[in-house]
Design a protein around this motif. Structure first.
Motif, PDB file in Angstrom:
ATOM      1  N   GLU A 220       9.640   1.523  -7.940  1.00  0.00           N
ATOM      2  CA  GLU A 220       8.329   0.920  -7.698  1.00  0.00           C
ATOM      3  C   GLU A 220       8.134  -0.322  -8.569  1.00  0.00           C
ATOM      4  O   GLU A 220       7.646  -1.354  -8.100  1.00  0.00           O
ATOM      5  CB  GLU A 220       7.229   1.938  -7.993  1.00  0.00           C
TER       6      GLU A 220
ATOM      7  N   THR B  60      10.354  -3.090  -7.312  1.00  0.00           N
ATOM      8  CA  THR B  60       9.792  -3.666  -6.091  1.00  0.00           C
ATOM      9  C   THR B  60       8.739  -4.706  -6.425  1.00  0.00           C
ATOM     10  O   THR B  60       8.676  -5.778  -5.812  1.00  0.00           O
ATOM     11  CB  THR B  60       9.170  -2.568  -5.210  1.00  0.00           C
ATOM     12  N   SER B  61       7.907  -4.405  -7.407  1.00  0.00           N
ATOM     13  CA  SER B  61       6.898  -5.371  -7.853  1.00  0.00           C
ATOM     14  C   SER B  61       7.563  -6.620  -8.406  1.00  0.00           C
ATOM     15  O   SER B  61       7.107  -7.746  -8.161  1.00  0.00           O
ATOM     16  CB  SER B  61       6.008  -4.718  -8.917  1.00  0.00           C
TER      17      SER B  61
ATOM     18  N   ASN C 209      11.332  -0.522   0.143  1.00  0.00           N
ATOM     19  CA  ASN C 209       9.984  -0.334  -0.393  1.00  0.00           C
ATOM     20  C   ASN C 209       9.166  -1.617  -0.256  1.00  0.00           C
ATOM     21  O   ASN C 209       7.987  -1.581   0.115  1.00  0.00           O
ATOM     22  CB  ASN C 209      10.075   0.091  -1.858  1.00  0.00           C
TER      23      ASN C 209
ATOM     24  N   ASN D  83       5.786  -2.104   2.118  1.00  0.00           N
ATOM     25  CA  ASN D  83       4.563  -2.613   1.501  1.00  0.00           C
ATOM     26  C   ASN D  83       4.129  -3.931   2.155  1.00  0.00           C
ATOM     27  O   ASN D  83       2.931  -4.193   2.328  1.00  0.00           O
ATOM     28  CB  ASN D  83       4.754  -2.818   0.000  1.00  0.00           C
ATOM     29  N   HIS D  84       5.115  -4.743   2.501  1.00  0.00           N
ATOM     30  CA  HIS D  84       4.840  -6.020   3.151  1.00  0.00           C
ATOM     31  C   HIS D  84       4.198  -5.799   4.522  1.00  0.00           C
ATOM     32  O   HIS D  84       3.242  -6.494   4.901  1.00  0.00           O
ATOM     33  CB  HIS D  84       6.148  -6.806   3.281  1.00  0.00           C
TER      34      HIS D  84
ATOM     35  N   ALA E  26       2.407  -3.345   5.275  1.00  0.00           N
ATOM     36  CA  ALA E  26       1.057  -2.853   4.997  1.00  0.00           C
ATOM     37  C   ALA E  26       0.181  -3.937   4.367  1.00  0.00           C
ATOM     38  O   ALA E  26      -0.929  -3.649   3.917  1.00  0.00           O
ATOM     39  CB  ALA E  26       1.134  -1.639   4.073  1.00  0.00           C
ATOM     40  N   GLU E  27       0.698  -5.169   4.350  1.00  0.00           N
ATOM     41  CA  GLU E  27      -0.031  -6.336   3.830  1.00  0.00           C
ATOM     42  C   GLU E  27      -0.420  -6.176   2.367  1.00  0.00           C
ATOM     43  O   GLU E  27      -1.529  -6.535   1.946  1.00  0.00           O
ATOM     44  CB  GLU E  27      -1.264  -6.613   4.703  1.00  0.00           C
ATOM     45  N   GLU E  28       0.521  -5.643   1.583  1.00  0.00           N
ATOM     46  CA  GLU E  28       0.283  -5.464   0.156  1.00  0.00           C
ATOM     47  C   GLU E  28       0.445  -6.765  -0.634  1.00  0.00           C
ATOM     48  O   GLU E  28      -0.097  -6.909  -1.723  1.00  0.00           O
ATOM     49  CB  GLU E  28       1.251  -4.415  -0.405  1.00  0.00           C
ATOM     50  N   TYR E  29       1.224  -7.712  -0.076  1.00  0.00           N
ATOM     51  CA  TYR E  29       1.534  -8.931  -0.827  1.00  0.00           C
ATOM     52  C   TYR E  29       0.895 -10.133  -0.140  1.00  0.00           C
ATOM     53  O   TYR E  29       1.496 -10.779   0.708  1.00  0.00           O
ATOM     54  CB  TYR E  29       3.050  -9.108  -0.933  1.00  0.00           C
ATOM     55  N   GLU E  30      -0.316 -10.468  -0.533  1.00  0.00           N
ATOM     56  CA  GLU E  30      -1.064 -11.537   0.123  1.00  0.00           C
ATOM     57  C   GLU E  30      -0.446 -12.914  -0.115  1.00  0.00           C
ATOM     58  O   GLU E  30      -0.646 -13.831   0.687  1.00  0.00           O
ATOM     59  CB  GLU E  30      -2.509 -11.530  -0.373  1.00  0.00           C
TER      60      GLU E  30
END
Length: 237
Positions: free
Chosen positions: A58, A61-62, A92, A96-97, A99-103
């Motif tokens: 995790e 990934t960040s 991962n 997340n991408h 799910a639009e986690e990274y604007e």
């Protein structure tokens, strides 16, 4: 080769690497302090080792997301070519991408190539788990990794073109783990190499090089065709 020329004309290769050691004996606070003490007492000038540590999938990934945010300005899409645990980090990120986690990353992921990735765990991790946070995560049936894999399979129809390659002589990742599941849509191809050998082709004549190039070219062609179709549709409308 025409294929290589097309790849070179359409793709820039950028490496994302990260620290991971089975047992970190040299790049920790203790080793750094010992070198500092020796230098002080003996009047020497040994370079202190960087302090680094294994990080969770995790966290990595960040870190990957931050890396891509800084590198993405000059590009219009992303293709992941992943080796071993890197394939899990990329999976991962992709989920997340979606799910639009990274604007701040507005690029589509158009391809994913997995080389000897332990999608369903690695049995050697059972032995190494107590010494390594990553080995704990890579244990077969680990809760978080299983959830990641299940979500990946569930999202199959929303994913970019994906390919899975198994190393036949892999001492770390078994054949059942080299692909997310056993359905035909997610079936892996096999190369007669070891776990480390699959990511180190000797030259362009290597089968690993040829297979990855073939998959990459399929991704490029599919993306170009999609863009042309969208342009034609917009012109028509």
């Amino acid at each position: 080769m025409a294929n290589e020329t097309k790849i070179n004309e359409n793709v820039d290769f950028i490496e994302f690497d990260y620290f991971t050691k089975i047992i970190n004996l040299t790049q920790n606070v203790f080793a750094n302090s010992i070198v500092g003490l020796v230098n002080k007492v003996q009047g020497l000038n040994f370079r202190k080792p960087k302090i680094r540590k294994n990080s969770s999938i995790e966290s990595l990934t960040s870190s990957l997301a931050t890396f891509l945010e800084g590198e993405s300005d000059d590009y219009d899409s992303i293709v992941f070519i992943c080796y071993s645990m890197g394939g899990l980090i990329a999976k991962n990120f992709i989920l997340n991408h979606l799910a639009e986690e990274y604007e701040d990353i507005d690029l589509p992921v158009i391809g994913y190539i997995s080389l000897a990735t332990p999608h369903r765990g690695s049995f050697p991790a059972l032995i190494l788990g107590p010494a390594n946070v990553n080995a704990k995560e890579l244990k077969p049936l680990n809760k978080d990794m299983t959830a990641l894999n299940d979500l990946w399979v569930d999202r199959f129809h929303n994913l970019a073109k994906s390919y899975y390659v198994e190393a036949q002589h892999d001492e770390c990742v078994g054949s059942l783990s080299a692909t997310p599941n056993t359905t035909k849509k997610l079936k892996s191809k096999t190369l007669q190499v070891s776990h480390s050998g699959i990511c180190k082709p000797s030259d362009s004549k290597s089968l690993t090089f040829k297979i990855v190039s073939k998959y990459l070219l399929e991704i490029i062609n599919s993306y170009i065709q999609k863009k042309l179709t969208e342009t034609e549709y917009e012109s028509y409308v």
